[in-house]
Design a protein around this motif. Structure first.
Motif, PDB file in Angstrom:
ATOM      1  N   TYR A  40       0.894  -1.176  -0.109  1.00  0.00           N
ATOM      2  CA  TYR A  40      -0.118   0.031  -0.111  1.00  0.00           C
ATOM      3  C   TYR A  40       0.731   1.214   0.025  1.00  0.00           C
ATOM      4  N   ASP A  41       0.201   2.334  -0.440  1.00  0.00           N
ATOM      5  CA  ASP A  41       0.866   3.604  -0.315  1.00  0.00           C
ATOM      6  C   ASP A  41       0.953   4.050   1.223  1.00  0.00           C
ATOM      7  N   ILE A  67      -5.014   6.493  -4.757  1.00  0.00           N
ATOM      8  CA  ILE A  67      -4.101   6.362  -3.677  1.00  0.00           C
ATOM      9  C   ILE A  67      -4.664   4.943  -3.354  1.00  0.00           C
ATOM     10  N   LYS A  68      -3.368   3.993  -2.827  1.00  0.00           N
ATOM     11  CA  LYS A  68      -3.825   2.726  -2.271  1.00  0.00           C
ATOM     12  C   LYS A  68      -3.586   3.017  -0.619  1.00  0.00           C
ATOM     13  N   ASP A 128      13.165   5.800   2.633  1.00  0.00           N
ATOM     14  CA  ASP A 128      11.908   5.299   1.936  1.00  0.00           C
ATOM     15  C   ASP A 128      11.878   3.845   1.714  1.00  0.00           C
ATOM     16  N   LYS A 174       4.465   2.045   1.846  1.00  0.00           N
ATOM     17  CA  LYS A 174       5.472   3.150   1.959  1.00  0.00           C
ATOM     18  C   LYS A 174       5.709   4.284   3.217  1.00  0.00           C
ATOM     19  N   HIS A 175       4.156   4.259   3.541  1.00  0.00           N
ATOM     20  CA  HIS A 175       4.176   5.324   4.728  1.00  0.00           C
ATOM     21  C   HIS A 175       3.423   4.556   5.654  1.00  0.00           C
ATOM     22  N   ASN A 212       9.302   8.179   7.057  1.00  0.00           N
ATOM     23  CA  ASN A 212       8.108   7.932   6.427  1.00  0.00           C
ATOM     24  C   ASN A 212       7.028   7.304   7.606  1.00  0.00           C
ATOM     25  N   VAL A 231       2.746  13.211   2.051  1.00  0.00           N
ATOM     26  CA  VAL A 231       2.693  11.920   1.485  1.00  0.00           C
ATOM     27  C   VAL A 231       2.501  12.201   0.017  1.00  0.00           C
ATOM     28  N   ARG A 232       1.585  13.096  -0.247  1.00  0.00           N
ATOM     29  CA  ARG A 232       1.489  13.511  -1.772  1.00  0.00           C
ATOM     30  C   ARG A 232       2.875  13.900  -2.503  1.00  0.00           C
ATOM     31  N   LEU A 287       5.228  10.745  -2.813  1.00  0.00           N
ATOM     32  CA  LEU A 287       4.736  10.028  -3.874  1.00  0.00           C
ATOM     33  C   LEU A 287       4.990  10.407  -5.227  1.00  0.00           C
TER      34      LEU A 287
END
Ligand SMILES: Cc1cc2nc3c(=O)[nH]c(=O)nc-3n(C[C@H](O)[C@H](O)[C@H](O)COP(=O)(O)OP(=O)(O)OC[C@H]3O[C@@H](n4cnc5c(N)ncnc54)[C@H](O)[C@@H]3O)c2cc1C
Length: 636
Positions: A10-11, A35-36, A153, A172-173, A320, A353-354, A357
């Motif tokens: 997932y993101d 976004i996931k 990251d 990722k976060h 993150n 986050v935006r 990404l």
């Protein structure tokens, strides 16, 4: 059940689907296309009556966030009680607390410019979880048992227990919204507890929920000369030595209220308030009106939380991970600021986050700046309750303190939020520096002065933060000094924060002069007092200079782009005094009812009408021929 060979990636994985979790998920989904997101929470999706939480009262920033940023004005209006400000009550005589009339009041006397809400938390979280799932978030009804917080990251792993199975989610976060479980806080040694880290604040809390209360015990709603809004649907604060109590209506239909105490341990030890019996006995002895109120309904639950306050060293890490809500900090719910701190934090996290990404070069700069901003803003909120243990019970001093807190809330914090200045990389360092100077200097000095006056037992009058007849001219603390509400200056930087800070600093100087005069007479002239008086005036001048520069840079910007666009479009508008045909359509629909095979689709309408006309004219001509023949026959 959820075992996967190759773990889902997932993101963002959000641990906890409480207020933070469901709001953060929705904000990310609304702002970052595709976004996931995964949300994890062990509570049942259909919340039960036992699943009640704290945090039922919102103030302007949280209400703007939920209503505007999450698009929930309709939902909130339909499902949760309204909120009419904060009311404050002090007993005239602590031995006589039978009725509301036994108290001095600061009533919110009107509907304030920005609407706010009370909340039924179980309902709110249940409904938002459903909305998030409908928007594509994946929900895991389980418990996070571990999280691997890799540096930078690198992908993180969240281990979840769902029923009897375990699964791993890659992310990722990672956001910790799991409240007081402190999943990340414990793992990273990030938490700060203890009065020494919290401006001396050392509080506990006991609370009950009661339904079907007889609210007329509090107020019968008839106050024709006192207010233009409800008293009951405010958040009512009841004060006494070393404590304050909240009274919040959380449900309209079931007439449910939440009543709780924030108890400063120096005045009220834990073992004297930590059971329902002791809490009720406390109410009976110190706020009989609240005792009658809780006794008039059916008790739903009782809770005791011995240690409310804590904070964190880092909120948003370069690795993150993010801590938000109760997982990050909470001090004392005095001004209902928990959900407001969450609103600021969620918007910061979404933007970090935006940016990350999207691989934007200033993403880390944003992370660092937003972390600093949120740490600083929450520190102000911590300082707001410094030395409350000594001051709460003193109606005179507290009324002055509340008045000043209101000046900065409506004068600066609300406009700052509305103008998205908390996301502005040029503004943040200046703001943070100013706040730190203020906290270490003026705020500290003032707090000592409040305590000094309490110790002297002085009455310096009663300030009402809602009224416009106590300071200078028509000033009242609810003024924003920019018409950002009226002119919807809601896009970033459109609200003129410099004007807000300028006037707030100026009026604070006036307020401080009056306070010094009432509290200390000619002591006003002491060098330190004069220093802080000029400090505010100097701040006002600095902000005036800032405002000139701001206006220069924004002079071509419209207050609101949508309105500017509509006005532009409107230049080609011409009045067209005509109506569109509708009778034909009515005939079509009637035709549809009686003869579908003939009428067919709406696009056939003209043909049908023509046919009808033709039929009519042939009928008329037949009639004419018949009449003619009949007339000839009669004549002959
Ligand atoms: C006495 C008191 C009164 C307050 N009153 C107010 C108020 O009136 N207004 C206000 O704005 N704020 C108030 N607050 C602050 C309030 O607590 C916060 O505003 C808000 O409730 C915090 O929400 P949250 O989502 O961080 O935590 P919670 O609402 O506690 O949510 C945490 C979620 O995490 C889940 N969880 C727990 N463990 C795990 C795990 N291992 N894995 C996955 N999920 C997990 C839980 O099931 C829960 O759903 C008050 C605080 C206190 C202490």
């Amino acid at each position: 059940m959820y075992h996967t060979q190759s773990p889902e990636e997932y993101d963002v994985v959000i641990m906890g689907a409480g207020f933070v979790g469901v709001c953060q998920a929705r904000h990310l989904l609304l702002n970052i296309p595709n976004i996931k997101i995964a949300l994890i929470d062990p509570r049942p999706e259909e919340r039960t009556q036992k699943d009640l939480k704290l945090g039922e009262s919102m103030v302007e920033v949280a209400a703007l966030f939920v209503g505007k940023e999450l698009g929930l004005y309709d939902y909130m209006t339909e499902n949760h009680p309204p909120k009419y400000g904060l009311n404050f009550h002090w007993a005239k005589d602590p031995t006589k607390t039978e009725t509301t009339d036994d108290y001095y009041h600061i009533w919110n006397n009107r509907q304030t410019l920005l609407a706010s809400f009370q909340m039924n938390r179980a309902k709110f979280e249940r409904d938002l979880l459903k909305m998030n799932k409908a928007m594509g978030a994946v929900f895991y009804p389980g418990r996070v048992v571990d999280v691997d917080l890799t540096p930078g990251d690198a992908i993180k792993t969240v281990k979840v227990k769902v029923e009897d199975s375990y699964l791993e989610l890659r992310a990722k976060h990672v956001i910790d919204g799991a409240g007081r479980k402190f999943i990340i806080g414990k793992k990273t040694d990030n938490l700060l507890f203890g009065a020494e880290n919290l401006f001396g604040v050392d509080t506990g809390s006991a609370w009950v929920r009661v339904k079907n209360v007889d609210r007329t015990i509090f107020h019968n709603g008839y106050d024709p000369n006192g207010a233009t809004c409800s008293h009951y649907y405010g958040t009512n604060h009841w004060f006494g030595h070393g404590h304050w109590l909240w009274m919040i209506p959380t449900e309209k239909d079931s007439k449910e209220i939440s009543i709780g105490i924030s108890q400063h341990r120096s005045a009220i030890p834990d073992n004297q308030i930590n059971t329902q019996e002791k809490f009720y006995a406390f109410l009976k002895a110190n706020h009989k009106i609240l005792y009658w109120l809780v006794m008039s309904g059916e008790n739903v639950d009782f809770h005791y939380l011995p240690r409310i306050s804590h904070t964190s060293k880092t909120f948003f890490s370069p690795d993150n991970w993010y801590v938000l809500g109760d997982a990050a900090c909470i001090f004392d719910p005095f001004y209902s600021l928990g959900t407001t701190m969450i609103a600021f934090a969620i918007e910061s996290v979404t933007e970090i986050v935006r940016a990350k990404l999207a691989g934007e070069p200033d993403a880390e700069r944003k992370r660092a700046a937003y972390n600093e901003f949120n740490l600083t803003y929450t520190r102000i909120n911590n300082h707001l309750i410094k030395e409350h243990d000594k001051q709460l019970g003193n109606a005179s001093i507290m009324s002055w303190r509340i008045y000043q807190d209101y000046m900065w809330w409506f004068g600066v914090i609300v406009p700052m939020y509305a103008g998205k200045w908390h996301l502005d990389l040029d503004f943040i360092p200046r703001y943070v520096k100013g706040v730190q100077t203020n906290l270490n200097g003026y705020s500290e000095h003032l707090c000592q002065q409040f305590s000094e006056l309490v110790a002297q037992g002085k009455n310096i009058g009663f300030m009402d933060c809602y009224r416009a007849d106590q300071l200078l001219g028509n000033y009242h603390p609810l003024e924003h000094f920019d018409n950002f509400v009226e002119n919807t200056k809601l896009e970033p930087r459109r609200c003129n924060i410099f004007a807000c800070m300028k006037y707030t600093s100026f009026y604070t100087a006036i307020w401080y002069a009056l306070f010094l005069w009432k509290g200390f007479g000619f002591g006003l002239l002491k060098p330190r007092n004069l220093y802080y008086l000029f400090y505010h005036l100097n701040n006002a001048i600095q902000c005036a200079i800032g405002e000139i520069i701001y206006k220069r840079f924004t002079k071509d910007l419209p207050a609101n782009s949508q309105i500017a666009k509509m006005r532009q479009e409107f230049t080609t508008y011409r009045h067209q005094p005509q109506l569109q045909k509708w009778i034909e359509n009515v005939e079509v629909s009637v035709g549809k009812e009686f003869n579908r095979s003939v009428v067919g689709a709406t696009t056939n309408a003209p043909r049908v009408v023509r046919e009808t006309k033709e039929n009519n004219s042939s009928f008329h001509s037949s009639l004419f021929t018949f009449s003619l023949l009949y007339t000839i026959y009669r004549i002959s």
